[in-house]
Design a protein around this motif. Structure first.
Motif, PDB file in Angstrom:
ATOM      1  N   TRP A  77       0.848  -1.198   0.000  1.00 34.56           N
ATOM      2  CA  TRP A  77       0.000   0.000   0.000  1.00 34.56           C
ATOM      3  C   TRP A  77       0.877   1.240   0.000  1.00 34.56           C
ATOM      4  CZ3 TRP A  77      -0.506   4.097   3.488  1.00 34.56           C
ATOM      5  CH2 TRP A  77      -1.623   4.919   3.310  1.00 34.56           C
TER       6      TRP A  77
ATOM      7  N   TRP B 175       0.833   5.779  -0.635  1.00 29.74           N
ATOM      8  CA  TRP B 175       0.079   6.992  -0.951  1.00 29.74           C
ATOM      9  C   TRP B 175       1.051   8.081  -1.407  1.00 29.74           C
ATOM     10  CZ3 TRP B 175       2.512   7.225   3.650  1.00 29.74           C
ATOM     11  CH2 TRP B 175       2.917   8.487   4.103  1.00 29.74           C
TER      12      TRP B 175
ATOM     13  N   ASP C  77       0.968  12.607  -1.953  1.00 31.61           N
ATOM     14  CA  ASP C  77       0.221  13.866  -1.911  1.00 31.61           C
ATOM     15  C   ASP C  77       0.857  14.860  -2.868  1.00 31.61           C
ATOM     16  OD1 ASP C  77      -1.297  12.913   0.269  1.00 31.61           O
ATOM     17  OD2 ASP C  77       0.240  13.594   1.676  1.00 31.61           O
TER      18      ASP C  77
ATOM     19  N   THR D  60      -4.648  13.441  -3.412  1.00 36.06           N
ATOM     20  CA  THR D  60      -3.984  12.296  -2.811  1.00 36.06           C
ATOM     21  C   THR D  60      -4.240  11.085  -3.683  1.00 36.06           C
ATOM     22  OG1 THR D  60      -4.072  13.090  -0.543  1.00 36.06           O
ATOM     23  CG2 THR D  60      -3.909  10.728  -0.828  1.00 36.06           C
TER      24      THR D  60
ATOM     25  N   GLN E  25      -3.738   6.898  -3.855  1.00 30.36           N
ATOM     26  CA  GLN E  25      -3.460   5.718  -3.034  1.00 30.36           C
ATOM     27  C   GLN E  25      -3.508   4.481  -3.915  1.00 30.36           C
ATOM     28  OE1 GLN E  25      -5.703   5.105   0.538  1.00 30.36           O
ATOM     29  NE2 GLN E  25      -5.197   7.100   1.401  1.00 30.36           N
TER      30      GLN E  25
ATOM     31  N   ASN F 147      -9.048  13.116   1.164  1.00 30.18           N
ATOM     32  CA  ASN F 147      -9.087  11.679   1.419  1.00 30.18           C
ATOM     33  C   ASN F 147     -10.253  10.997   0.734  1.00 30.18           C
ATOM     34  OD1 ASN F 147      -6.727  11.245   3.087  1.00 30.18           O
ATOM     35  ND2 ASN F 147      -7.720  12.753   4.398  1.00 30.18           N
TER      36      ASN F 147
ATOM     37  N   ALA G 145      -9.810   7.249   0.141  1.00 32.60           N
ATOM     38  CA  ALA G 145      -9.157   6.455   1.190  1.00 32.60           C
ATOM     39  C   ALA G 145      -9.986   5.257   1.651  1.00 32.60           C
ATOM     40  CB  ALA G 145      -8.837   7.344   2.382  1.00 32.60           C
TER      41      ALA G 145
ATOM     42  N   ARG H 281      -9.073   1.310   1.127  1.00 36.65           N
ATOM     43  CA  ARG H 281      -8.827   0.450   2.288  1.00 36.65           C
ATOM     44  C   ARG H 281      -9.688  -0.810   2.222  1.00 36.65           C
ATOM     45  NH1 ARG H 281      -6.822  -2.497   5.384  1.00 36.65           N
ATOM     46  NH2 ARG H 281      -6.707  -2.215   7.650  1.00 36.65           N
TER      47      ARG H 281
ATOM     48  N   ASP I 181     -13.503  10.611   7.428  1.00 35.89           N
ATOM     49  CA  ASP I 181     -13.265  10.025   6.107  1.00 35.89           C
ATOM     50  C   ASP I 181     -12.704   8.614   6.213  1.00 35.89           C
ATOM     51  OD1 ASP I 181     -14.077  12.235   4.598  1.00 35.89           O
ATOM     52  OD2 ASP I 181     -12.123  13.217   4.831  1.00 35.89           O
TER      53      ASP I 181
ATOM     54  N   LEU J  26     -12.386   4.576   8.066  1.00 33.25           N
ATOM     55  CA  LEU J  26     -13.208   3.377   8.049  1.00 33.25           C
ATOM     56  C   LEU J  26     -13.454   2.899   9.485  1.00 33.25           C
ATOM     57  CD1 LEU J  26     -14.394   1.247   6.085  1.00 33.25           C
ATOM     58  CD2 LEU J  26     -12.221   0.022   6.303  1.00 33.25           C
TER      59      LEU J  26
ATOM     60  N   PRO K 195      -7.924   7.815   7.570  1.00 31.32           N
ATOM     61  CA  PRO K 195      -7.831   7.630   6.119  1.00 31.32           C
ATOM     62  C   PRO K 195      -6.448   7.936   5.544  1.00 31.32           C
ATOM     63  CG  PRO K 195      -8.925   9.704   6.613  1.00 31.32           C
ATOM     64  CD  PRO K 195      -8.755   8.985   7.929  1.00 31.32           C
TER      65      PRO K 195
END
Ligand SMILES: Cc1cc2nc3c(=O)[nH]c(=O)nc-3n(C[C@H](O)[C@H](O)[C@H](O)COP(=O)(O)OP(=O)(O)OC[C@H]3O[C@@H](n4cnc5c(N)ncnc54)[C@H](O)[C@@H]3O)c2cc1C
Ligand code: FES
Lengths: 408, 105
Positions: A318, A320, A322, A327, A329, A371, A374, A378, B55, B57, B66
């Motif tokens: 994983w 990310w 910016d 963003t 991911q 986000n 996000a 996930r 934002d 989970l 997040p």
């Protein structure tokens, strides 16, 4: 087991040291780092941390190492591993014995072949010291040329624009982010940079890079070129494997470890950016990741296994990045994908789900403001870990909740 | 300690095992509904970097940030490990006549 020594005081080494104590390891822990600072986070170095010329964002303050009885030696590289004596030798001549050893030596930036290395006008970005030096050269109107259209180069471009510098970004391949990022997403990134006035030059061959007191130049093979006050080279990273190699430990695009992060010496483990490991989720394919969460996850896992837990790597890669308000991911590894399904979210955000020939979800890449992607990324990561074959129609429709697919 | 109850939303506005952002008087909160249908509230911003947790989970009694997946128990506010190490502040919650209220001190 008496004493665990960790070489490399970065994200991974620090995490491993604390995880040992969290798991109630009672022996001595020594964390040894070449940099002068306590372990700090690298991601801010190309983002807000650079913009604000901030002090390092430390992973933990000195008091937390003290409480956890972790001996931290900073500013002192380990020069050799003596496997027979089970000791590491430090640059200051000291030898420190280990019961078990963890190598968390990270990676270093790849230098541009032929470019002068120690010029004040040509730099690379990995450490806090690098970031400070780059920051000092950036001001409104200054010309920055970035060589390499990967994450670090692009993040630096965004930060430099924020500081008012003029930015040219040069990429040898036909587009930016060609490693591991789908074209649809790379296009959004490139377009956003162009809107901010970054000149992106792709598909050129660099013939020479020069610097003197008056400035620096990049010359292209076609005879044209660009002038700069500062050139930053961001063309990837090389794992720090020298110590391991010299000690006769197997190296294969990184210090080679098994699923349990053990090297070819059963008392020596390796984790984080420096190691390559087999990912069972992807048919045991050997990979090396350069990602912050992986460094943490593997630090934690290495700690458990140093104490005998014998657990395999289970996490999904994983990452990310910016840039400006965006963003990006990415979860999983997209190569090998046969089908791609797009899910559009609000505010221009979207996610691409990558499925293999059997309909299994193997990766998800998303981009959007803040986000926005996000939560779904996930959930996608959990679907990937579960080996699930979600209904493509459900993936593409933003009304259908991914959490439901997970429960199904 | 004086606290006043502030209405957040209708109880149905938050899905089970989910979270919403609630801004009030210059402050921001995260208000949760657990899988077993109880309501909770914490400060709205992650203690690692100032990112809105709403934002993120919700999984069982965990809220995951997040940005870098820092985890907190939203019932107690406890930080559950790297990269977060500072706990979240929690606030009392009540449900009355179909609405959710939090006590802000
Ligand atoms: C500018 C920048 C931005 C980034 N942004 C992101 C991002 O947005 N998202 C993301 O997922 N990842 C990002 N990363 C990647 C992430 O920071 C790394 O994956 C992570 O730092 C790896 O941790 P590590 O501990 O394995 O290695 P490192 O952090 O490199 O730490 C290794 C340490 O070991 C030390 N060392 C090496 N050899 C020796 C020796 N012989 N003796 C003693 N010490 C030694 C090094 O000096 C170093 O301090 C970024 C990286 C950089 C450089
Ligand atoms: S901002 Fe929440 S984990 Fe980093």
């Amino acid at each position: 087991m008496s004493h665990i020594v960790i070489v490399g005081a970065g994200e991974c080494g620090a995490r491993a040291a604390f995880a040992l104590r969290e798991k109630r390891f009672e022996g001595g822990i020594t964390l040894i780092g070449a940099e002068p600072h306590l372990p700090y986070e690298r991601p801010p170095l190309s983002k807000d941390g650079l913009a604000g010329a901030e002090p390092p964002k430390y992973i933990a303050g000195p008091e937390r190492y003290e409480e956890a009885r972790i001996t931290v030696l900073t500013g002192v590289p380990v020069e050799a591993i003596d496997r027979r004596q089970r000791a590491v030798r430090l640059a200051d001549g000291r030898a420190i014995h280990y019961g078990r050893l963890l190598l968390a030596t990270g990676a270093r930036p790849r230098a541009l072949p032929g470019a002068p290395e120690n010029s004040g006008r040509i730099r690379m970005l990995r450490t806090h010291a690098d970031a400070l030096a780059i920051r000092r050269a950036l001001a409104p109107g200054r010309k920055l040329v970035i060589i390499g259209g990967g994450f670090i180069g692009l993040e630096l471009a965004a930060t430099a624009r924020k500081l008012g510098a003029e930015v040219v970004l040069i990429e040898g391949l036909p587009r930016v982010l060609s490693r591991g990022v789908p074209e649809e997403i790379a296009d959004v990134v490139a377009e956003r940079h162009r809107q901010e006035g970054v000149e992106i030059v792709c598909g050129v061959r660099i013939a020479a890079v020069e610097a003197d007191d008056d400035g620096a130049r990049v010359l292209f093979a076609d005879g044209t070129g660009r002038l700069a006050d500062l050139i930053v080279v961001g063309i990837g990273a090389i794992p720090n494997t020298g110590l391991a190699e010299a000690a006769g430990i197997l190296v294969e695009n990184g210090i080679a470890v098994d699923e349990r992060l053990r090297t070819s010496d059963p008392d020596i483990y390796a984790a984080g950016d420096c190691c390559s490991f087999p990912l069972s989720l992807y048919q045991g394919r050997r990979v090396r990741l350069e990602a912050w969460r992986n460094a943490q996850d593997q630090g934690t896992l290495a700690a458990a296994n140093l104490m005998g837990a014998n657990e395999p790597v289970a996490s999904v890669p994983w990452f990310w990045s910016d840039q400006y308000e965006l963003t990006l991911q990415i979860a999983g590894l997209a190569d090998g994908a046969v089908t791609t399904v797009r899910r559009d979210l609000t505010d221009g955000a979207f996610i691409l789900f990558h499925l293999d020939g059997e309909g299994r979800l193997i990766a998800a890449s998303g981009i959007g403001p803040g986000n926005a992607v996000a939560r779904d990324i996930r959930l996608a990561e959990m679907l990937i870990a579960a080996g699930s074959r979600p209904d493509p129609a459900a993936l593409s429709s933003p009304e259908s909740k991914l959490k439901k697919l997970l429960a199904a | 300690m004086s606290s006043n109850w502030v209405e957040v939303c209708a109880a149905d506005d938050i899905d089970e095992e989910d979270v919403i952002r609630f801004d009030h008087d210059g402050r921001t909160f995260a208000v949760y509904r657990s899988p077993d249908d109880e309501y909770f509230a914490t400060d709205g911003l992650c203690t690692h970097e100032h990112i809105h947790l709403a934002d993120g989970l919700v999984m069982d009694d965990i809220i995951e940030c997040p940005k870098h997946n820092g985890r907190f128990n939203y019932k107690t506010g406890q930080a559950k490990g790297a990269p977060v190490c500072v706990n979240l502040r929690t606030y009392p919650v009540k449900v009355e006549a179909g609405s959710v209220f939090i006590a802000i001190s």
